[in-house]
Design a protein around this motif. Structure first.
Motif, mmCIF file in Angstrom:
data_model
loop_
_atom_site.group_PDB
_atom_site.id
_atom_site.type_symbol
_atom_site.label_atom_id
_atom_site.label_comp_id
_atom_site.label_asym_id
_atom_site.label_seq_id
_atom_site.Cartn_x
_atom_site.Cartn_y
_atom_site.Cartn_z
ATOM 1 N N ILE A 1 0.903 -1.262 -0.004
ATOM 2 C CA ILE A 1 0.085 -0.196 0.254
ATOM 3 C C ILE A 1 1.017 1.159 0.010
ATOM 4 C CG2 ILE A 1 -1.862 0.863 0.725
ATOM 5 C CD1 ILE A 1 -2.365 -1.485 2.181
ATOM 6 N N PRO A 2 1.163 1.756 -1.051
ATOM 7 C CA PRO A 2 2.069 2.849 -1.530
ATOM 8 C C PRO A 2 1.966 3.925 -0.128
ATOM 9 C CG PRO A 2 1.042 2.305 -3.357
ATOM 10 C CD PRO A 2 0.639 1.600 -2.472
ATOM 11 N N SER A 3 0.740 4.099 -0.261
ATOM 12 C CA SER A 3 0.357 5.820 0.988
ATOM 13 C C SER A 3 0.820 4.763 2.377
ATOM 14 C CB SER A 3 -0.818 5.836 1.455
ATOM 15 O OG SER A 3 -1.920 4.282 1.655
ATOM 16 N N VAL A 4 1.094 3.708 2.930
ATOM 17 C CA VAL A 4 1.846 3.517 3.983
ATOM 18 C C VAL A 4 3.522 3.414 3.532
ATOM 19 C CG1 VAL A 4 1.285 1.448 5.583
ATOM 20 C CG2 VAL A 4 -0.566 1.771 4.590
ATOM 21 N N TYR A 5 3.577 2.548 2.967
ATOM 22 C CA TYR A 5 4.822 2.440 2.662
ATOM 23 C C TYR A 5 5.745 3.090 1.038
ATOM 24 C CZ TYR A 5 5.340 -0.834 6.289
ATOM 25 O OH TYR A 5 4.671 -1.007 8.067
ATOM 26 N N PRO A 6 5.661 4.001 0.773
ATOM 27 C CA PRO A 6 5.831 4.762 -0.505
ATOM 28 C C PRO A 6 7.224 3.799 -1.344
ATOM 29 C CG PRO A 6 5.988 6.289 1.378
ATOM 30 C CD PRO A 6 6.178 5.202 2.184
ATOM 31 N N ASP A 7 8.169 3.126 -0.186
ATOM 32 C CA ASP A 7 9.232 2.247 -1.284
ATOM 33 C C ASP A 7 9.266 1.005 -1.003
ATOM 34 O OD1 ASP A 7 10.468 5.176 -1.751
ATOM 35 O OD2 ASP A 7 11.539 5.283 0.193
ATOM 36 N N GLY A 8 7.972 0.491 -0.665
ATOM 37 C CA GLY A 8 7.786 -0.516 -0.620
ATOM 38 C C GLY A 8 8.465 -1.203 1.515
ATOM 39 N N PHE A 9 8.395 -2.584 1.496
ATOM 40 C CA PHE A 9 8.593 -2.492 2.651
ATOM 41 C C PHE A 9 9.315 -3.583 2.793
ATOM 42 C CE2 PHE A 9 4.464 -4.052 2.686
ATOM 43 C CZ PHE A 9 4.382 -5.726 3.016
ATOM 44 N N ASP A 10 9.843 -4.476 3.871
ATOM 45 C CA ASP A 10 10.823 -5.497 3.836
ATOM 46 C C ASP A 10 10.259 -5.690 5.708
ATOM 47 O OD1 ASP A 10 13.109 -6.184 2.156
ATOM 48 O OD2 ASP A 10 13.617 -3.376 2.906
ATOM 49 N N PRO A 11 9.178 -7.063 5.465
ATOM 50 C CA PRO A 11 8.302 -7.483 6.156
ATOM 51 C C PRO A 11 10.355 -7.983 7.393
ATOM 52 C CG PRO A 11 7.964 -8.065 4.735
ATOM 53 C CD PRO A 11 8.566 -7.770 4.302
ATOM 54 N N VAL A 12 9.694 -7.744 8.938
ATOM 55 C CA VAL A 12 10.384 -8.627 9.539
ATOM 56 C C VAL A 12 9.540 -9.638 10.627
ATOM 57 C CG1 VAL A 12 11.915 -8.138 11.632
ATOM 58 C CG2 VAL A 12 12.271 -7.090 9.554
ATOM 59 N N ILE A 13 10.095 -10.625 10.677
ATOM 60 C CA ILE A 13 9.838 -12.502 12.043
ATOM 61 C C ILE A 13 10.526 -11.664 12.489
ATOM 62 C CG2 ILE A 13 9.325 -14.284 11.913
ATOM 63 C CD1 ILE A 13 9.028 -14.669 8.484
ATOM 64 N N ALA A 14 9.669 -11.748 13.672
ATOM 65 C CA ALA A 14 10.917 -11.698 15.196
ATOM 66 C C ALA A 14 10.367 -12.948 16.270
ATOM 67 C CB ALA A 14 9.716 -10.131 15.512
ATOM 68 N N SER A 15 11.113 -12.688 16.625
ATOM 69 C CA SER A 15 10.740 -14.119 17.538
ATOM 70 C C SER A 15 11.376 -14.189 18.917
ATOM 71 C CB SER A 15 11.760 -15.172 16.921
ATOM 72 O OG SER A 15 13.072 -15.140 17.334
ATOM 73 N N THR A 16 10.424 -14.510 20.361
ATOM 74 C CA THR A 16 10.579 -14.289 21.286
ATOM 75 C C THR A 16 10.971 -16.204 22.073
ATOM 76 O OG1 THR A 16 9.540 -12.708 21.981
ATOM 77 C CG2 THR A 16 10.034 -13.606 23.753
ATOM 78 N N ILE A 17 11.606 -16.843 21.846
ATOM 79 C CA ILE A 17 12.031 -18.075 22.213
ATOM 80 C C ILE A 17 12.359 -18.315 24.403
ATOM 81 C CG2 ILE A 17 12.996 -20.312 21.796
ATOM 82 C CD1 ILE A 17 13.902 -18.790 19.250
ATOM 83 N N ASP A 18 11.250 -19.507 24.810
ATOM 84 C CA ASP A 18 12.123 -19.366 25.772
ATOM 85 C C ASP A 18 11.622 -20.792 26.173
ATOM 86 O OD1 ASP A 18 11.573 -16.399 27.834
ATOM 87 O OD2 ASP A 18 9.336 -16.933 26.007
ATOM 88 N N ASP A 19 13.367 -20.830 26.631
ATOM 89 C CA ASP A 19 13.757 -22.140 26.750
ATOM 90 C C ASP A 19 13.789 -22.216 28.281
ATOM 91 O OD1 ASP A 19 14.607 -25.004 24.711
ATOM 92 O OD2 ASP A 19 15.528 -24.776 26.554
ATOM 93 N N ARG A 20 13.983 -23.449 29.092
ATOM 94 C CA ARG A 20 13.868 -23.843 29.914
ATOM 95 C C ARG A 20 13.993 -25.565 30.010
ATOM 96 N NH1 ARG A 20 9.048 -21.009 30.794
ATOM 97 N NH2 ARG A 20 7.764 -21.834 31.634
ATOM 98 N N SER A 21 15.164 -25.972 31.473
ATOM 99 C CA SER A 21 14.808 -27.367 32.000
ATOM 100 C C SER A 21 15.550 -27.339 32.916
ATOM 101 C CB SER A 21 15.454 -28.236 30.767
ATOM 102 O OG SER A 21 16.978 -27.940 30.837
ATOM 103 N N VAL A 22 15.096 -28.773 33.594
ATOM 104 C CA VAL A 22 15.355 -28.428 35.448
ATOM 105 C C VAL A 22 15.464 -30.480 35.675
ATOM 106 C CG1 VAL A 22 13.632 -28.565 36.029
ATOM 107 C CG2 VAL A 22 15.411 -28.462 37.458
ATOM 108 N N THR A 23 15.762 -30.807 35.565
ATOM 109 C CA THR A 23 17.160 -32.219 36.381
ATOM 110 C C THR A 23 17.102 -32.454 37.843
ATOM 111 O OG1 THR A 23 17.444 -33.029 34.409
ATOM 112 C CG2 THR A 23 17.816 -33.909 35.962
ATOM 113 N N GLY A 24 16.411 -33.621 38.651
ATOM 114 C CA GLY A 24 16.429 -32.913 39.877
ATOM 115 C C GLY A 24 16.553 -35.274 40.237
ATOM 116 N N GLY A 25 17.046 -35.857 40.984
ATOM 117 C CA GLY A 25 17.968 -37.219 41.158
ATOM 118 C C GLY A 25 19.036 -37.189 43.108
#
Length: 865
Positions: free
Chosen positions: A367-391
């Protein structure tokens, strides 16, 4: 390059023959003074060693008067001692107990060394390679240190830009089992949909584990489903965490890429920096807690290059921006005589920004009125990783008992920025919450073992059980990320459409397993290992797998080893239930693709069958040779056949007679599925490792030549009766090439490591073999220029063999301070250039071989207090 390296190898080894050495000799006895015959005595940091004779006597020439000797014998505790200039060194080994065990993946015997196992095991000292390599994360460290390990950074691959897929011996990422301190590690919740490696697979996110927390990594290059779990088809990676105490270690690293092939004038980009700290605190007698904090930051690289005669299809192409923080611990406390409690685990949080395909200003989706020069979409992420071992583990009537529970969790949350929902028009937001997915896993584990010294020449019996539960979820994004507000336009956030309520799932399953493992030294020269495992999945039923391995020592200089085994892998929950609508680019044009799970209406209409388990047959045979002091050679051949391989199908179009109208009603142009499309894949290969250690002038030279040669054959295409005759769509030549590209057909690593007093040099050359991929021309009927049907040369992208050269210089100012300077890929090698609009990723090359960022220059400061 190869000829030069081999010439240097021959020259250095020749010099080493004439270098002066220090003679050490002595006896190795048990607690009663009885000689231990066949005990191993090795100079630490080298492959230089000797074996005790019939009187327990050994003789060895070492490189330095302050060399450290490591003495091991099956069933006894290891001794490590600096000789301190004394030529006579006698050792008395004590019986091994659980509290002093040395764990080596591939054997359940308490003190079996990696050199004594019937299957090949690589033991990677992480401290050594982090000091002498520019790579900062675990995947990249192993990519350039272990020829049978392959991991490439992806770009333009949605979630795979944020989690690097990795594999052993060219098999799938989900066919390698990962352990931490011998306990099963959970997989990532991501299923890889794009890229040249791991397509259609889930895998374990090794980069969630900070390298600074790791003592060593053990890689079992053999099928081990009967020993460790039914999905260990390609092998096992065991990550052993640090246990050291009373020492603070701090490292600061930084590096930057030489920016060749950018579409602007920048000379450098992709700044990397990291800082980590590790400290261990002693608790009670022999107890400890070891803690690691790690932070890594990585900036974007841009290699959006195109041929002069072709229009640019992406303005941004390269590594995603990444921020990665981890906090890990490893602890053990003795509570009673012969009993200890232990725990380990950690958390990792990662934020990433990856560029999707460019929408230029005249694009119908802009939509030129939003992005006159076009646009490069950015795929952003938030990754949460956790682990615990008990023995808790201990000794009861000479039985070693280990009871533990491990919980692991991985959540992948997508956001899309610098984008818009075209169907919303100029009122569209430019940032979206696109939803995501998560995986939780809980494993309860019991292991029991006992070593009998008086049966045969040593007998180890191990058995145990494991109960595992898993739960997989997809959660929806905000409404503008997926909803269609105007049927004339495509719906959802561009770059990555969000998950809708129709995509949401919440599925679980359970698995019960039991194993028995018998390892016997029938004679002083013959080791036999027999293992069997029963597993029952709540959604796939039961399986029994077995393994038989043997090692025969012909002499102290020569030994043979081999194994045969079977394996079983149930499809992951993500492969069973993942579903999404995403945007693909074919010849540079956007296409909406539906990835439907096997329970969907589309799959049922096409007759796509329910997923079933993969089964495997493994065989290996090898030889280990020590023809001279300081020189060793191992050669291991292998065969792996996987039946009913789970892969992604090709894409059925909306012109298809069976489902075309259904796809149009869903506002998508194509659809694909997970299915057991391949009747089989058969992999043949050979691993070769030659190592030499010796003095050269005033210093010591370690030389290693390591190579993996790999060949894969693909079986027939399994189609349903309703799809007979559509094999080329179901799993076409393009998709077959992605499976074959999981590893280069050859990968050779030649390393020279020279140390003289406080100064050390590491020179390494890594040669990657040729890769072939099929580009998007394969789906076209005719060349628009000539009007002639495309020939194979026009739709095959060939990436010729390439060599990467690395150099690192390290200097220790004091015992507490060191600095490293160096460069990776100093010759600035790149894969061969191809037409960006025709590649999978939209770049001038796909993510193959050494990657596409070019030369990397780095520095590292290390502190120990």
């Amino acid at each position: 390059m190869a000829k030069i390296c081999f010439s240097l190898l021959f020259t250095f080894c020749s010099f080493a023959v004439f270098a002066q050495k220090f003679k050490v000799a002595g006896k190795v006895l048990d607690e009663k003074g009885v000689p231990l015959i066949g005990a191993s005595v090795i100079e630490k940091g080298t492959n230089n060693g000797a074996i005790t004779d019939g009187n327990g006597i050994y003789k060895l020439m070492v490189g330095y008067t302050n060399a450290t000797l490591i003495v091991t014998y099956v069933g006894y505790n290891k001794i490590e001692r600096e000789i301190d200039g004394k030529g006579t060194q006698n050792f008395t080994l004590e019986d091994a107990t659980l509290l002093n065990q040395v764990t080596v993946v591939g054997s359940r015997s308490l003190n079996r060394s990696s050199a004594d196992t019937p299957s090949p095991v690589d033991v990677i000292d992480i401290r050594e390679i982090t000091t002498k390599q520019g790579q900062l994360d675990v995947n990249q460290l192993l990519q350039f240190a272990v020829p049978s390990f392959n991991s490439n950074r992806q770009t333009g691959s949605d979630g795979a830009d944020h989690v690097d897929p990795a594999s052993l011996r060219g098999l799938g990422p989900d066919q390698t089992l990962v352990l931490i301190n011998g306990k099963r590690r959970h997989q990532s919740s991501l299923v890889n949909l794009f890229g040249s490696r791991g397509r259609g697979n889930t895998g374990t996110d090794l980069n969630a584990i900070p390298a600074a927390a790791i003592e060593r990594i053990e890689i079992l290059r053999d099928g081990a489903a009967a020993q460790y779990g039914s999905d260990a088809i390609a092998g096992v990676i065991n990550i052993v965490l640090k246990e050291n105490v009373n020492q603070l270690t701090v490292n600061a690293n930084s590096g930057i890429y030489l920016a060749k092939y950018r579409n602007d004038s920048k000379t450098f980009d992709g700044l990397n920096y990291s800082v980590n700290a590790n400290y261990g605190l002693a608790i009670a007698k022999k107890g400890f807690v070891n803690i690691t904090a790690d932070y890594n930051s990585r900036a974007h690289t841009n290699r959006a290059y195109t041929h002069p005669e072709e229009e640019l299809v992406r303005r941004q192409y390269g590594d995603p921006k990444m921020q990665n923080g981890s906090l890990y611990f490893n602890a053990m406390v003795p509570v009673l005589k012969g009993v200890q409690i232990y725990s380990f685990g950690g958390i990792n949080k990662r934020k990433g920004d990856a560029y999707a395909w460019t929408r230029f200003k005249n694009d119908d989706r802009n939509i030129p009125s939003v992005y006159p020069d076009g646009f490069d979409p950015v795929i952003a992420s938030t990754i949460d990783d956790r682990s615990v071992t008990g023995g808790v583990r201990g000794v009861w009537k000479q039985w070693d008992i280990d009871l533990s529970n491990t919980y692991g969790f991985n959540k992948f949350h997508f956001f899309v920025n610098n984008s818009l929902n075209r169907s919303l028009g100029p009122l569209s937001p430019t940032s979206f919450d696109a939803g995501g997915f998560q995986l939780g896993q809980n494993v309860s584990n019991l292991n029991i073992s006992r070593f009998y010294k008086t049966i045969f020449q040593g007998l180890n019996i191990a058995f145990g059980a494991e109960y595992r539960t898993e739960r997989y979820k997809i959660f929806e994004g905000d409404r503008p990320s997926y909803y269609n507000y105007d049927p004339k336009f495509e719906s959802g956030s561009q770059g990555f459409p969000g998950f809708s309520p129709a995509n949401v799932i919440n599925k679980g399953r359970s698995n019960m397993g039991a194993y028995v493992d018998v390892e016997a030294d029938l004679t002083k020269n013959l080791l036999i290992d027999i293992a069997g495992r029963f597993e029952n999945y709540s959604d796939f039923g039961s399986t029994i797998n077995g393994k038989v391995g043997a090692r025969y020592k012909i002499s102290n200089l020569l030994a043979l080893r081999g194994s045969v085994s079977t394996g079983f892998r149930a499809p992951s929950l993500a492969q069973k239930y993942f579903n999404s609508t995403f945007t693909n680019f074919v010849n540079g044009k956007a296409v909406e693709v539906l990835l439907a799970n096997n329970d969907s209406e589309v799959a049922k209409t096409l007759g796509i069958p329910q997923l079933k388990q993969e089964t495997s047959e493994n065989a290996s045979i090898g030889v280990t040779v020590r023809p001279a002091s300081g020189f060793s050679l191992t050669v291991d051949g292998y065969y792996v056949k996987v039946k009913d391989r789970v892969v992604l199908t090709g894409q059925f179009e909306d012109t298809d007679r069976e489902i075309g109208s259904l796809l149009k009603s869903l506002n998508v142009s194509q659809a694909q599925f997970f299915t057991n499309a391949l009747s089989s894949t058969t992999t043949y290969g050979i691993d070769i490792i030659a190592a030499h250690s010796g003095n050269l002038g005033a210093g010591k030279l370690n030389t290693t030549l390591a190579a993996n040669l790999n060949y894969m054959e693909l079986g027939d295409v399994n189609t349903s009766p309703k799809l007979a005759g559509k094999e080329d769509t179901y799993f076409n030549k393009r998709e077959r090439r992605f499976v074959l590209a999981s590893a280069p057909p050859s990968k050779v690593n030649l390393t020279f490591d020279y140390t003289v007093e406080k100064l050390s040099f590491m020179l390494r050359g890594v040669r990657f073999g040729q890769i072939k991929l099929v580009n998007w021309n394969y789906g076209e009927v005719k060349n628009v220029t000539t009007g002639v049907k495309y020939s194979e040369s026009e739709y095959t992208d060939i990436y010729k063999p390439k060599v990467q050269v690395d150099l690192t210089v390290n200097y220790e100012f004091t015992k507490n301070i060191s600095v490293s300077l160096g460069g990776s890929n100093l010759l600035n090698a790149y894969p061969d250039l191809h037409t960006p609009s025709l590649t999978e990723s939209g770049g001038a090359w796909d993510p193959v071989q050494m990657g596409s960022n070019g030369a990397f220059f780095f520095t590292r400061l290390g502190f120990k207090f």
